[in-house]
Design an enzyme around this catalytic site. Sequence first.
Site, PDB file in Angstrom:
ATOM      1  N   GLU A  17       0.845  -1.213   0.000  1.00 15.74           N
ATOM      2  CA  GLU A  17       0.000   0.000   0.000  1.00 15.74           C
ATOM      3  C   GLU A  17       0.872   1.252   0.000  1.00 15.74           C
ATOM      4  O   GLU A  17       1.823   1.351   0.778  1.00 15.74           O
ATOM      5  CB  GLU A  17      -0.892  -0.032   1.251  1.00 15.74           C
ATOM      6  CG  GLU A  17      -1.796   1.178   1.361  1.00 15.74           C
ATOM      7  CD  GLU A  17      -2.778   1.060   2.523  1.00 15.74           C
ATOM      8  OE1 GLU A  17      -3.397  -0.014   2.707  1.00 15.74           O
ATOM      9  OE2 GLU A  17      -2.917   2.051   3.262  1.00 15.74           O
ATOM     10  N   ALA A  51      -7.571  11.694   3.031  1.00 11.78           N
ATOM     11  CA  ALA A  51      -8.619  12.052   3.985  1.00 11.78           C
ATOM     12  C   ALA A  51      -9.562  13.071   3.349  1.00 11.78           C
ATOM     13  O   ALA A  51      -9.118  14.011   2.690  1.00 11.78           O
ATOM     14  CB  ALA A  51      -7.985  12.618   5.241  1.00 11.78           C
ATOM     15  N   HIS A  77      -8.026   2.796  -3.435  1.00 11.98           N
ATOM     16  CA  HIS A  77      -8.837   2.966  -2.232  1.00 11.98           C
ATOM     17  C   HIS A  77      -9.896   4.024  -2.557  1.00 11.98           C
ATOM     18  O   HIS A  77      -9.683   4.901  -3.390  1.00 11.98           O
ATOM     19  CB  HIS A  77      -7.980   3.431  -1.054  1.00 11.98           C
ATOM     20  CG  HIS A  77      -6.993   2.408  -0.593  1.00 11.98           C
ATOM     21  ND1 HIS A  77      -6.704   2.208   0.731  1.00 11.98           N
ATOM     22  CD2 HIS A  77      -6.220   1.533  -1.268  1.00 11.98           C
ATOM     23  CE1 HIS A  77      -5.793   1.239   0.844  1.00 11.98           C
ATOM     24  NE2 HIS A  77      -5.480   0.825  -0.361  1.00 11.98           N
ATOM     25  N   ARG A 107     -15.337   3.473   4.426  1.00 11.15           N
ATOM     26  CA  ARG A 107     -16.169   4.626   4.779  1.00 11.15           C
ATOM     27  C   ARG A 107     -15.318   5.882   4.824  1.00 11.15           C
ATOM     28  O   ARG A 107     -15.705   6.935   4.386  1.00 11.15           O
ATOM     29  CB  ARG A 107     -16.819   4.403   6.159  1.00 11.15           C
ATOM     30  CG  ARG A 107     -17.790   5.505   6.513  1.00 11.15           C
ATOM     31  CD  ARG A 107     -18.002   5.609   7.998  1.00 11.15           C
ATOM     32  NE  ARG A 107     -16.806   6.033   8.709  1.00 11.15           N
ATOM     33  CZ  ARG A 107     -16.739   6.189  10.016  1.00 11.15           C
ATOM     34  NH1 ARG A 107     -17.795   5.925  10.762  1.00 11.15           N
ATOM     35  NH2 ARG A 107     -15.624   6.591  10.612  1.00 11.15           N
ATOM     36  N   GLY A 108     -14.109   5.747   5.388  1.00  6.10           N
ATOM     37  CA  GLY A 108     -13.235   6.904   5.564  1.00  6.10           C
ATOM     38  C   GLY A 108     -13.403   7.502   6.946  1.00  6.10           C
ATOM     39  O   GLY A 108     -14.375   7.234   7.649  1.00  6.10           O
ATOM     40  N   ALA A 127     -19.342   1.657   5.011  1.00  6.57           N
ATOM     41  CA  ALA A 127     -18.635   1.002   3.894  1.00  6.57           C
ATOM     42  C   ALA A 127     -19.481  -0.097   3.245  1.00  6.57           C
ATOM     43  O   ALA A 127     -19.356  -0.342   2.045  1.00  6.57           O
ATOM     44  CB  ALA A 127     -17.309   0.443   4.392  1.00  6.57           C
ATOM     45  N   GLN A 179      -6.400  -3.655   9.605  1.00  4.06           N
ATOM     46  CA  GLN A 179      -5.656  -2.534  10.164  1.00  4.06           C
ATOM     47  C   GLN A 179      -4.300  -3.066  10.620  1.00  4.06           C
ATOM     48  O   GLN A 179      -4.169  -4.254  10.950  1.00  4.06           O
ATOM     49  CB  GLN A 179      -6.452  -1.983  11.365  1.00  4.06           C
ATOM     50  CG  GLN A 179      -5.886  -0.746  11.997  1.00  4.06           C
ATOM     51  CD  GLN A 179      -5.750   0.388  11.004  1.00  4.06           C
ATOM     52  OE1 GLN A 179      -4.787   0.411  10.232  1.00  4.06           O
ATOM     53  NE2 GLN A 179      -6.695   1.308  10.997  1.00  4.06           N
TER      54      GLN A 179
HETATM   55  C1  LIG Z   1      -6.689  -1.644   4.818  1.00  6.27           C
HETATM   56  C2  LIG Z   1      -7.165  -0.249   5.165  1.00  6.27           C
HETATM   57  C3  LIG Z   1      -7.075   0.758   4.199  1.00  6.27           C
HETATM   58  C4  LIG Z   1      -7.535   2.060   4.481  1.00  6.27           C
HETATM   59  N1  LIG Z   1      -7.420   3.022   3.511  1.00  6.27           N
HETATM   60  C5  LIG Z   1      -7.920   4.265   3.735  1.00  6.27           C
HETATM   61  C6  LIG Z   1      -7.888   5.271   2.714  1.00  6.27           C
HETATM   62  O1  LIG Z   1      -7.369   5.053   1.624  1.00  6.27           O
HETATM   63  N2  LIG Z   1      -8.416   6.487   2.983  1.00  6.27           N
HETATM   64  C7  LIG Z   1      -8.994   6.778   4.196  1.00  6.27           C
HETATM   65  O2  LIG Z   1      -9.482   7.912   4.376  1.00  6.27           O
HETATM   66  N3  LIG Z   1      -9.041   5.846   5.180  1.00  6.27           N
HETATM   67  C8  LIG Z   1      -8.518   4.608   4.982  1.00  6.27           C
HETATM   68  N4  LIG Z   1      -8.592   3.642   5.974  1.00  6.27           N
HETATM   69  C9  LIG Z   1      -9.150   4.015   7.288  1.00  6.27           C
HETATM   70  C10 LIG Z   1     -10.706   3.881   7.343  1.00  6.27           C
HETATM   71  O3  LIG Z   1     -11.303   4.779   6.447  1.00  6.27           O
HETATM   72  C11 LIG Z   1     -11.137   4.192   8.769  1.00  6.27           C
HETATM   73  O4  LIG Z   1     -10.698   3.184   9.641  1.00  6.27           O
HETATM   74  C12 LIG Z   1     -12.625   4.503   8.966  1.00  6.27           C
HETATM   75  O5  LIG Z   1     -12.797   5.076  10.256  1.00  6.27           O
HETATM   76  C13 LIG Z   1     -13.543   3.293   8.871  1.00  6.27           C
HETATM   77  O6  LIG Z   1     -13.642   2.810   7.599  1.00  6.27           O
HETATM   78  P1  LIG Z   1     -14.372   1.396   7.309  1.00  6.27           P
HETATM   79  O7  LIG Z   1     -14.377   1.224   5.862  1.00  6.27           O
HETATM   80  O8  LIG Z   1     -13.805   0.350   8.160  1.00  6.27           O
HETATM   81  O9  LIG Z   1     -15.853   1.788   7.821  1.00  6.27           O
HETATM   82  P2  LIG Z   1     -17.117   0.911   8.199  1.00  6.27           P
HETATM   83  O10 LIG Z   1     -16.955  -0.511   7.864  1.00  6.27           O
HETATM   84  O11 LIG Z   1     -18.300   1.642   7.646  1.00  6.27           O
HETATM   85  O12 LIG Z   1     -17.118   1.019   9.792  1.00  6.27           O
HETATM   86  C14 LIG Z   1     -17.049   2.297  10.444  1.00  6.27           C
HETATM   87  C15 LIG Z   1     -17.643   2.173  11.858  1.00  6.27           C
HETATM   88  O13 LIG Z   1     -19.065   2.030  11.764  1.00  6.27           O
HETATM   89  C16 LIG Z   1     -19.500   0.777  12.300  1.00  6.27           C
HETATM   90  N5  LIG Z   1     -20.495   0.282  11.339  1.00  6.27           N
HETATM   91  C17 LIG Z   1     -20.253  -0.222  10.111  1.00  6.27           C
HETATM   92  N6  LIG Z   1     -21.419  -0.518   9.485  1.00  6.27           N
HETATM   93  C18 LIG Z   1     -22.402  -0.172  10.333  1.00  6.27           C
HETATM   94  C19 LIG Z   1     -23.812  -0.210  10.239  1.00  6.27           C
HETATM   95  N7  LIG Z   1     -24.428  -0.632   9.132  1.00  6.27           N
HETATM   96  N8  LIG Z   1     -24.525   0.244  11.332  1.00  6.27           N
HETATM   97  C20 LIG Z   1     -23.907   0.701  12.438  1.00  6.27           C
HETATM   98  N9  LIG Z   1     -22.549   0.768  12.564  1.00  6.27           N
HETATM   99  C21 LIG Z   1     -21.817   0.347  11.525  1.00  6.27           C
HETATM  100  C22 LIG Z   1     -18.250  -0.109  12.369  1.00  6.27           C
HETATM  101  O14 LIG Z   1     -18.323  -1.076  13.398  1.00  6.27           O
HETATM  102  C23 LIG Z   1     -17.165   0.928  12.617  1.00  6.27           C
HETATM  103  O15 LIG Z   1     -17.111   1.270  13.986  1.00  6.27           O
HETATM  104  C24 LIG Z   1      -8.109   2.347   5.753  1.00  6.27           C
HETATM  105  C25 LIG Z   1      -8.168   1.341   6.726  1.00  6.27           C
HETATM  106  C26 LIG Z   1      -7.707   0.058   6.450  1.00  6.27           C
HETATM  107  C27 LIG Z   1      -7.762  -0.997   7.512  1.00  6.27           C
END
Ligand SMILES: Cc1cc2nc3c(=O)[nH]c(=O)nc-3n(C[C@H](O)[C@H](O)[C@H](O)COP(=O)(O)OP(=O)(O)OC[C@H]3O[C@@H](n4cnc5c(N)ncnc54)[C@H](O)[C@@H]3O)c2cc1C
Length: 296
Positions: A17, A51, A77, A107-108, A127, A179
């Site tokens: 990455e 971000a 991403h 989700r971000g 997400a 993560q």
């Molecule tokens: C491999 C990897 C790559 C990444 N790359 C980037 C990047 O390029 N750019 C960037 O800005 N960030 C990036 N991130 C960080 C990520 O955007 C953050 O961790 C963000 O806070 C959560 O994203 P997510 O896709 O896990 O969200 P989600 O899966 O939507 O989860 C977010 C929160 O909401 C909760 N949740 C999920 N779905 C629901 C639902 N339906 N109802 C209620 N609660 C729910 C989850 O438990 C979690 O606490 C990356 C993280 C990882 C691990």
Amino acid sequence: MTIRDLYQDGQLGLSIEVFPPKTLQGDSALEATIACLSQYRPTFISCTYGAGGSTRDRTLEICRSILNRHQIMPTAHFTCVGSTREELLDWLNRAYDAGIRNIMALRGDPPQGQESFQAVEGGLKFANELVSLIRETKPDMGIGVAGYPEVHQEAPDAQTDLDNLKRKVDAGADAVYTQLFFNNACFLDFRDRCQQVGISIPIIPGIMPITEFARIKRITSMCGTTLPNNLVKKLEAVQDDKQAQYEIGVAHAIDQCTTLQAAGVPGIHFYALNRSNACEQILQAIGFSPNNADCA
Ligand SMILES: Cc1cc2nc3c(=O)[nH]c(=O)nc-3n(C[C@H](O)[C@H](O)[C@H](O)COP(=O)(O)OP(=O)(O)OC[C@H]3O[C@@H](n4cnc5c(N)ncnc54)[C@H](O)[C@@H]3O)c2cc1C
């Protein structure tokens, strides 16, 4: 080929990455890093989405270069932050037209200054909704999603976080990329818990080599990853010696990767931080060799 087709041949799938740099000097360092690490035949190189969606165009540009210049499969991403459904679809179409067939669907994080994530009007909240949108409109794309061995910071508890991960998998994700973590026991426990809730797609551990103690303290405080006490003690003992910190970090990552390989992980995702040295050392230690010996 997409993420969907990976991890089936019994070979350890390597993914790297990188992120869009902010300076011309950073651009050159990234180019050199991609050129060097491409020699280790990664299954893909992914580029983050800044971000707040701040690198929409740069992410595509870098992915295009990974594909056309280095002939490596790119993964872009993509986050829900700051975009309506229509804007997300527009970017997705542009990615598709550029030949990109893999998306890391996220989700971000909330943009700076905003405490919690707020979807824009007409945008997506989680997400899993982005995964559904991609699956419905671009069924042939490969989709990776994020998983949290130490639980996402906003989740009320581990089980709820896991249920939410399952929602992303059920929406059509092809693999989970975790993560970063420094304690393999956390990952192995997470993998077991995923199996228990019926998540059967590949779960790929995310490894970040520590190259500087101060930097890793900053990163882990932002993403909620724990640094094991014994590792912290070793790093504290060499506070003023960056080379020693680097060596401790690389040795720890080699240990992690060796144990994870023995535990049967199908791949490893490296957070390379746009530098090749540490990744190269680790790759060579776990059995990868470059196509071109000049790279080593
Ligand atoms: C491999 C990897 C790559 C990444 N790359 C980037 C990047 O390029 N750019 C960037 O800005 N960030 C990036 N991130 C960080 C990520 O955007 C953050 O961790 C963000 O806070 C959560 O994203 P997510 O896709 O896990 O969200 P989600 O899966 O939507 O989860 C977010 C929160 O909401 C909760 N949740 C999920 N779905 C629901 C639902 N339906 N109802 C209620 N609660 C729910 C989850 O438990 C979690 O606490 C990356 C993280 C990882 C691990």
